[in-house]
Design a protein around this motif. Sequence first.
Motif, PDB file in Angstrom:
ATOM      1  N   GLY B 343       0.811  -1.215   0.000  1.00 49.94           N
ATOM      2  CA  GLY B 343       0.000   0.000   0.000  1.00 49.94           C
ATOM      3  C   GLY B 343       0.842   1.261   0.000  1.00 49.94           C
ATOM      4  N   SER B 344       1.796   1.325   0.930  1.00 49.75           N
ATOM      5  CA  SER B 344       2.417   2.620   1.218  1.00 49.75           C
ATOM      6  C   SER B 344       3.381   3.107   0.153  1.00 49.75           C
ATOM      7  N   LYS B 345       3.988   2.198  -0.629  1.00 54.03           N
ATOM      8  CA  LYS B 345       4.930   2.646  -1.645  1.00 54.03           C
ATOM      9  C   LYS B 345       4.418   2.381  -3.060  1.00 54.03           C
ATOM     10  N   VAL B 346       3.123   2.163  -3.172  1.00 58.23           N
ATOM     11  CA  VAL B 346       2.524   1.939  -4.488  1.00 58.23           C
ATOM     12  C   VAL B 346       1.333   2.878  -4.686  1.00 58.23           C
ATOM     13  N   LEU B 347       0.415   2.834  -3.741  1.00 55.97           N
ATOM     14  CA  LEU B 347      -0.834   3.587  -3.918  1.00 55.97           C
ATOM     15  C   LEU B 347      -0.641   5.107  -3.974  1.00 55.97           C
TER      16      LEU B 347
END
Lengths: 260, 775, 149
Positions: B343-347
């Motif tokens: 989540g944190s390094k893609v979204l």
Amino acid sequence: MKVNEYYRASSLEDAYQKLQASPKNAIVAGGLWMKKMGQSYDSLIDLSKLGLDKISETKDEVIVGSMVSQRDFEDSKIVSFLFAGAPAFAVREVMGVNFRNLATIGGSIMGRYPFSDVITGLLPYDVTLEFYPAQKMSLEEYLNYKGKLNAILVAIHIKKGEGKGFFKKVKTTALDFPIVNIAVAKVNKEYRVVVGARPMVAARSYKAMEYLNNGGKDFAKAAELAVEELSFMDNKDASKEYRVDLAKVYVRRGLEEVSK
Amino acid sequence: MAIDKKNMKVVNNKTHSIDGTALMQGKGKYTDDLAEQGSLVIKILRSPHAFAHIKSIDVSEAQKLNGVALVLTYKDVPHVSFSRAGQGYPEPSPHDKFILDEYVRYVGDEVAMVAAIDERVAEDALKLIKVEYEVLEPVLDFETAYENKSVIHPEDGIKEMFPIGFDPKKNVAASYEMQVGDVEKELAKSDVVVDETFYSQAQAHAMLETHSSNARLDIHNRLVIYSSTQTPFHMRRIMATTLGLPVSKIRFIKPRVGGGFGGKQAFHGEMFCALTTLKTGRPSKLVYTREEVFGASYTRHPMRIRMRVGAMKDGRINAIDCRSLSDTGAYGEHSLTVFMIVGSKVLPLYNKVDAVRYGGLVVYTNHVPAGAYRGYGAIQGNYALESTIDILAEKLGMDPKVLREKNSMKEKETSPIFEIMGEGTKGTAMIMESCKLPYCIKRGAELIDWNKNWPRVKVSDTKVRGYGMAIAMQGSGIPFMDMGSCSIKLNDGGSYNVTVGATDIGQGSDTLIAQIVAEELQTSVDNILVYSSDTDLTPFDCGAYASSTTYISGNAAWRAAIKMRERLIKEAAEYLGEKPENVEFDGKIFTSKDKTVSLYDLSVQWLYNKNLHQASVTESYFGHVSPPPFMAAYAEVEVDLETGEYEVLNYVTVTDCGTTINPMLARGQVEGGIVQGLGMACYEDVKYDKKGNLLSNSFLSYHIPTHKEIHKLTSEFADSYEPTGPFGAKSVGEIGIDTPPAVICNAIYNATGVRVHTLPITPEKILKGLKELKK
Amino acid sequence: MLVKFYLNDTLVSYDVRPDEYLSETLRSHGIKSVKVGCNESTCGSCTLLVEGKPVMSCSVLTASIENKHVTTVEGIQEEAAKIAYHFAEEGADQCGFCNVGYALVVYSLKKTIKNPTDEQIVDYIVGNLCRCSGLQSQLNAIKAYLKEE
């Protein structure tokens, strides 16, 4: 892997006597992947003093010593004149040079490995194996021979002729066994079709060859005949269905190429 | 304040690796090269079962074998649960592993340990250990793990260090949920919603040096361990806690390391070496076989990721909903952190959404444990999101490049996700001070001639070329958690010893640190003597992970160099009888008006003649933000429509990693990452049999890319400057690996119309898809 | 058993087991430049030259090299430094574990094939795995070295 003795044979007879002496004695060829098999041996018999690492020719054939390395085979001038070098096409696809400098042609054949590229690459041609004690059989006879042949491979005789050859190894990366391999050749105007690593060891398709050599011109049909005749199976590398699809395409493409 | 790159003499200039020649000449010493002569050789008896309870274990025959020094089973080792993950304290991974246990949880799990005079005796001894197993029903499909009647961790004594959603009775190692806005409402409002599920595999690190460690006691009876590790300081702490030793009794030394990629963040043989040497007093060593590296160390976490993305007709993306299921295998190392990064390094790439949601479970199975692997979480998430964005673009009738340009992160923007999600904990809000993603997208498109080529070019009746793209981001260390430090000491003659905890695992951090210090002190790299990663001799560093070395350790080195420079000027000013602000230093000579003194002279005087003292400084650094590097990637693939076989003809990337401290090493990081990513995308298949035996356990059955697969890589860097980084640098270690699965997936689709939802994208899957399209 | 062979042109005689492999023999005699990456005839890290030809030393029984010439990287230090220069120029060097094998293979290639094609170069080095680099940089470095007079 454990070995009690490393034995440098002084003659073929000496090597043969040593081989007979114990069921746990074995000839060492290139030695690749031997330790992965994890077997123990009483004596490993080394043939390197016996001059079996030479390639020579007569008017009718090329004679390849069983201890010739895969690398020397592919680099050989003599072999390069044989069907424009086609019997060596498969060897070039085996691992890297640092592997092929060790692996021998004889070792590749004797194991009758289902994943062998070398066998598939040679099978379209008229190849005779010479053993000690004196015995000769065709490569195909040897592949179909039941049980372990109690003899030492001395040389591989490849009959000269006119024509050309095609080889395809389908693989994931260069350091891979074949998913399937296909060798097609036109030897003195006669078509030869071989499919290996199905995943079983290579075999000729006599139905395809019969069709083509009796005037059949439809290469796609010949390819269909080949996959009908030869059996294919699933394994972890590919499904049976995919192997069949690949064999059909590459037998056809091979025939197109060698018929040019 | 930004420093003009044009004025830099060492940083951002071509600089050869300081160890490159020696390594090529075979002079580099790796862990096993440093084992003591006559070390006891350790071998591990490994479980033949995917899940079993040891009913009885008899080692008496093995102990009797001549040459055997020690045999250990779970009865002989401390029963203290720990995590091998090699993380900071307290770890965001469950403490669910014992050095040896009465349960074995995957084929390859440790049953017993033998130390003997040589490898052959040790191997013979393993065969003499008699084990009676109660074979249990394994969980080999991670989609059935949750609340399965087979509980993989039924034992007492395991725990989470703080709440991570650990629920072992349900086979859950960790879980996570977050939401910004109302995702369901935004999706309902959207003109177009796509809903796609992707599966990624348990990629293997396949570093060329296998896991290795060795131990001996020094003259003070302290344990000295050489280890092929990315985290020597964490190792020391975790070993001390687990074995009940004071930290002062342990010294970890990291020599040259033959590649890590996350796999060497964790413990592998170190505990066994320590126990053997402590119990026998003799030096010992353990070198994993290649089969053990594949089958008994670590993999990437395989995942199932469902992406739902909603957009308006004009291409504005409203909402992203991402649900993941992650397979951590037998143990929960990095279970939560990898999961959160999906989540944190893609979204945040698409930061203009009104709502975003992320969540799901990390489950235990009886597979080889998963752990840290370069780009962890990001590559899985990128494959799912960036494939989905292409699907969405097609539904919208838009060029996927235009859709990305419209919705992606720009400079001075932010995403609420940064504050909500960290690594295992809450995150840190930040503004993108440097983000050249729009340039990267534009430039990459030029390099691949996107407007002319996309989506496909027909080559012949059977061959077609497809073009695909994706964008990616990473981070630069973990804010308020990752710390690095650096000491600089002046020698007579004017050279500097630089000691850092930063862990060079082949990526070249020793060279980078030398460049940073040399730049600030206006000297040459060969005047900087770097020594790294020795827990006795160098200051602390968290280690080489989370893309932290350039940014965190580099910042520490920069700060130390700045301080050393200030110190030298101050002391030179005293010598010259001037005020420091009036003294100039060019790296060799201190000048004030007409007075000069050389560093050479001062450095000698301080040690031998006047004002006797050792000039030295130590500085440390931790991040307050984690500035992401960005990348746009494009590929050209050529597909054989009759067989599904394909080749990647060109892989184009444009990267924003701030200043490239060492442009060649940065390129090496990007391209090395790309090739590993291509391995995951195209070739590296992981296969188990029905009993849980790993079949892809050698380089013959697990295929990493070779020179014959890699045809052309086109790599450029954006002109970018990150104000918080050393000389403007961000990290570059992981970003390269993130894009290939999505890029290849998109390119294959554009070539053939076949969308492959399961990695790797094999020719067989493509041909199957092509046949289905014909139906 | 006693095996005599030439190690970088010096005759040595080592007492080895009949099932001992050359990589093991050399490492146990302090030649730690020989790196073993897979020990199963695949990765190429342990490559050295026997009679000038690159072979995987993890798969050569020491007993089989009686009287032969073995070259380790210690025997080609100057050439290794030149190769290292080009690797550095191209940004191809990282962890270094595979590099010694590359040095020997590339040196052998230069000696064996004059003006090789790209295909011949790739064929010659494909048996040496590298997990760090992008591989292309290595190929470019090797090409630059081969062009050196």
